[in-house]
Each structure stands twice: as structure tokens, then as C-alpha cells.
Design an enzyme around this catalytic site. Structure first.
Site, short mmCIF file in Angstrom:
data_model
loop_
_atom_site.label_atom_id
_atom_site.label_comp_id
_atom_site.label_asym_id
_atom_site.label_seq_id
_atom_site.Cartn_x
_atom_site.Cartn_y
_atom_site.Cartn_z
N GLY A 14 -12.02 -37.51 -8.08
CA GLY A 14 -10.77 -36.79 -8.39
C GLY A 14 -10.76 -36.01 -9.68
N SER A 15 -11.92 -35.48 -10.10
CA SER A 15 -11.88 -34.69 -11.34
C SER A 15 -11.12 -33.38 -11.13
CB SER A 15 -13.29 -34.43 -11.87
OG SER A 15 -13.96 -33.48 -11.09
N ASN A 16 -11.18 -32.82 -9.94
CA ASN A 16 -10.38 -31.61 -9.67
C ASN A 16 -8.89 -31.92 -9.67
OD1 ASN A 16 -11.90 -28.97 -9.12
ND2 ASN A 16 -13.17 -30.49 -8.07
N ARG A 68 -9.80 -37.47 15.51
CA ARG A 68 -9.46 -36.76 14.27
C ARG A 68 -8.04 -36.20 14.30
NH1 ARG A 68 -13.68 -35.84 10.96
NH2 ARG A 68 -15.73 -36.18 11.81
N MET A 93 -13.55 -35.38 1.90
CA MET A 93 -14.82 -35.28 2.61
C MET A 93 -14.69 -35.50 4.13
SD MET A 93 -16.28 -34.25 0.05
CE MET A 93 -18.04 -34.15 -0.10
N ASN A 110 -9.11 -25.18 0.00
CA ASN A 110 -10.24 -26.09 -0.23
C ASN A 110 -11.07 -25.56 -1.39
OD1 ASN A 110 -12.20 -28.17 0.37
ND2 ASN A 110 -13.49 -26.57 1.29
N HIS A 112 -14.98 -25.57 -2.81
CA HIS A 112 -16.33 -25.81 -2.31
C HIS A 112 -17.33 -25.44 -3.40
CE1 HIS A 112 -19.49 -26.21 0.70
NE2 HIS A 112 -20.01 -25.09 0.21
N ASP A 148 -15.52 -24.57 6.08
CA ASP A 148 -15.86 -23.73 4.92
C ASP A 148 -15.90 -22.24 5.28
OD1 ASP A 148 -16.15 -26.09 3.42
OD2 ASP A 148 -18.27 -26.26 3.90
N GLU A 177 -15.05 -25.16 -11.34
CA GLU A 177 -14.10 -25.62 -10.32
C GLU A 177 -12.77 -25.97 -10.96
OE1 GLU A 177 -15.38 -28.60 -7.49
OE2 GLU A 177 -17.47 -28.06 -7.74
C1 GAR Z 1 -16.33 -31.17 -5.96
O1 GAR Z 1 -17.55 -30.68 -6.46
C2 GAR Z 1 -15.90 -30.35 -4.75
O2 GAR Z 1 -16.22 -29.00 -4.86
C3 GAR Z 1 -16.70 -31.01 -3.66
O3 GAR Z 1 -16.61 -32.39 -3.95
C4 GAR Z 1 -16.50 -32.57 -5.36
C5 GAR Z 1 -15.29 -33.44 -5.63
O4 GAR Z 1 -15.24 -33.79 -6.98
N1 GAR Z 1 -16.15 -30.73 -2.38
C6 GAR Z 1 -16.89 -30.59 -1.29
O5 GAR Z 1 -18.10 -30.68 -1.29
C7 GAR Z 1 -16.10 -30.30 -0.03
N2 GAR Z 1 -16.99 -30.10 1.07
P1 GAR Z 1 -13.93 -34.44 -7.60
O6 GAR Z 1 -13.56 -35.62 -6.68
O7 GAR Z 1 -14.35 -34.90 -8.94
O8 GAR Z 1 -12.87 -33.39 -7.63
#
Ligand code: GAR
Length: 216
Positions: A14-16, A68, A93, A110, A112, A148, A177
Site C-alpha cells: 500500500g505505498s501508493n 470472478r 493483484m 489503475n 501499472h 492493462d 508512481e
Molecule cells: C506498484 O508497483 C504497482 O504499480 C503494482 O504493484 C505495486 C503495488 O505497490 N501494480 C501492478 O503490478 C498491477 N498489475 P504498493 O502496494 O506499495 O502500492
């Protein structure tokens, strides 16, 4: 300005999500996080939400194997409960289905970790290194019914260095990001994004650019 309500879907650290929360707290984002939903009970992202008193919900995918759409129905129910205007996938994911896409048309974003349409899917930093590209980066796009593939809102490029490993490249991309996701959300909040076919046109965006990048 009216604050938009965002629902954040996560699976991991969850850094984003944290970057979005921080930007909101610092007054850089006209938004509030209405709910954080994870498919993983142990996702650290849920901890981050609880710490800020944001509703943090685990919706288990157990029992939904091969179903799903039914799982996405549970997501929609939770998102509606919190009157969400915009859904963001911040390291979520799971592949989402058209049930969710159609519930929030052009209202799901999203992030990516590659410059789409190059390197969709998983392990894309390693793929970029192996392919020998000199730049990679990250993309925020609206989610359509493909994986994507949706209209691109914003991208940031970073150089790929000869010394890079998957981890060092991922870390360099992650810094970007954390900037562009909030920027995309703010553009949405300001009503400046218009989807025209595959393109997202940004009103009041750059009229010209003398900038370009060379690496090495
Ligand atoms: C991030 O790098 C994001 O771009 C990637 O997962 C990471 C999540 O990091 N997303 C994907 O690959 C989606 N297919 P976070 O949990 O620290 O935000």
C-alpha cells in the site's frame, strides 16, 4: 472545490495508497479516501487505512474461485455503501471483470509499473531489463474490459541503467508512481479528463513541450 470520494482496492503493502493519503493530508488532493478494500487479509495497506481511521475492509476471494463476477459484485456493494465517485486500483493483484468496469465506466483507474502498452501483466520490471529498453516507467490508465489496456491518463519515464536489478528499477519507478497517481486523481477531481476513444484528453494540459529524454 467538492472533494471526490475514492475507493481504493489493494492487495499488498500500500505505498501508493499512502502517497494518496499523504497528498490529501497536505492539501494537494481534493479527495477523501472513503474506503480501502483488500482481497488479502494481511495486506499492510489495511493497517495504513486503519491508522488514519479510514474504513478498511477485507473481502476474501476464498470460495470465489472461477466466480470472478460474483466477487466483483461484493466489491461493488461495498463501494456503493461508501458512495464512491472514483475507484483506484493501487496494487490490486486481481483481474477485475466487466461487472465492475460497467458499474464504474471511466471511473476506475489503475497504476501499472511500465510504460504501457509495453509490458502489460506481471513481473514487468524484470521484463523491461531483459528486453534491454533504455526507459521504463509507470502508467495510470482508466480500466476497460481488457488487462492493462485502457485509455492512458498519465505516464512518467525513468531510465533503465545497466546496473539495474528488478528491485532497483522497481524502486526508481515507484517514486514516480507516488507522484502520478495523485496527479491523475486530481485531474479527475477537477473534471479535466475526457475520454475520446483510446485517448484521454486533458483540458488545460500542456500546449507544447520542448522536453525530451535521452538515456544513456
Ligand atoms: C506498484 O508497483 C504497482 O504499480 C503494482 O504493484 C505495486 C503495488 O505497490 N501494480 C501492478 O503490478 C498491477 N498489475 P504498493 O502496494 O506499495 O502500492
Amino acid at each position: 472545490m467538492k472533494k471526490i470520494r475514492i475507493g481504493v482496492l489493494v492487495s499488498g503493502r500500500g505505498s501508493n495508497l499512502q502517497a494518496v493519503i499523504d497528498n490529501i493530508e497536505q492539501g494537494r488532493l481534493s479527495a477523501e479516501v472513503a474506503v480501502v478494500i483488500s482481497d488479502q487479509a494481511e495486506a499492510f495497506a489495511l493497517e495504513r487505512a486503519r491508522k488514519r481511521h479510514i474504513p478498511a475492509v477485507h473481502i476474501s476471494a476464498a470460495g470465489h474461485k472461477g466466480k470472478r463476477e460474483a466477487y466483483d459484485g461484493l466489491l461493488i456493494e461495498e463501494l456503493r455503501k461508501h458512495s464512491v465517485d472514483l475507484v483506484i486500483l493501487a496494487g490490486f493483484m486481481r483481474i477485475i471483470t466487466k461487472v465492475l468496469v460497467q458499474a464504474y465506466p471511466n471511473r476506475i483507474m489503475n497504476i501499472h509499473p511500465a510504460l504501457l502498452p509495453a509490458f502489460p501483466g506481471l513481473h514487468v520490471q524484470q521484463a523491461a531489463i531483459e528486453q534491454g529498453v533504455k526507459f521504463s516507467g509507470c502508467t495510470v490508465h482508466f480500466v476497460d474490459e481488457g488487462v492493462d489496456t485502457g485509455p492512458i491518463i498519465i505516464q512518467a519515464a525513468v531510465p533503465v541503467l545497466d546496473s539495474d536489478t528488478e528491485d532497483t528499477l522497481a524502486a526508481r519507478i515507484l517514486v514516480q508512481e507516488h507522484k502520478i497517481f495523485s496527479r491523475a486523481i486530481q485531474l479527475f477531481a477537477e473534471g479535466r479528463l475526457a475520454v475520446q476513444g483510446r485517448r484521454v484528453v486533458v483540458s488545460g494540459g500542456r500546449a507544447e513541450s520542448g522536453d525530451f529524454l535521452i538515456n544513456p
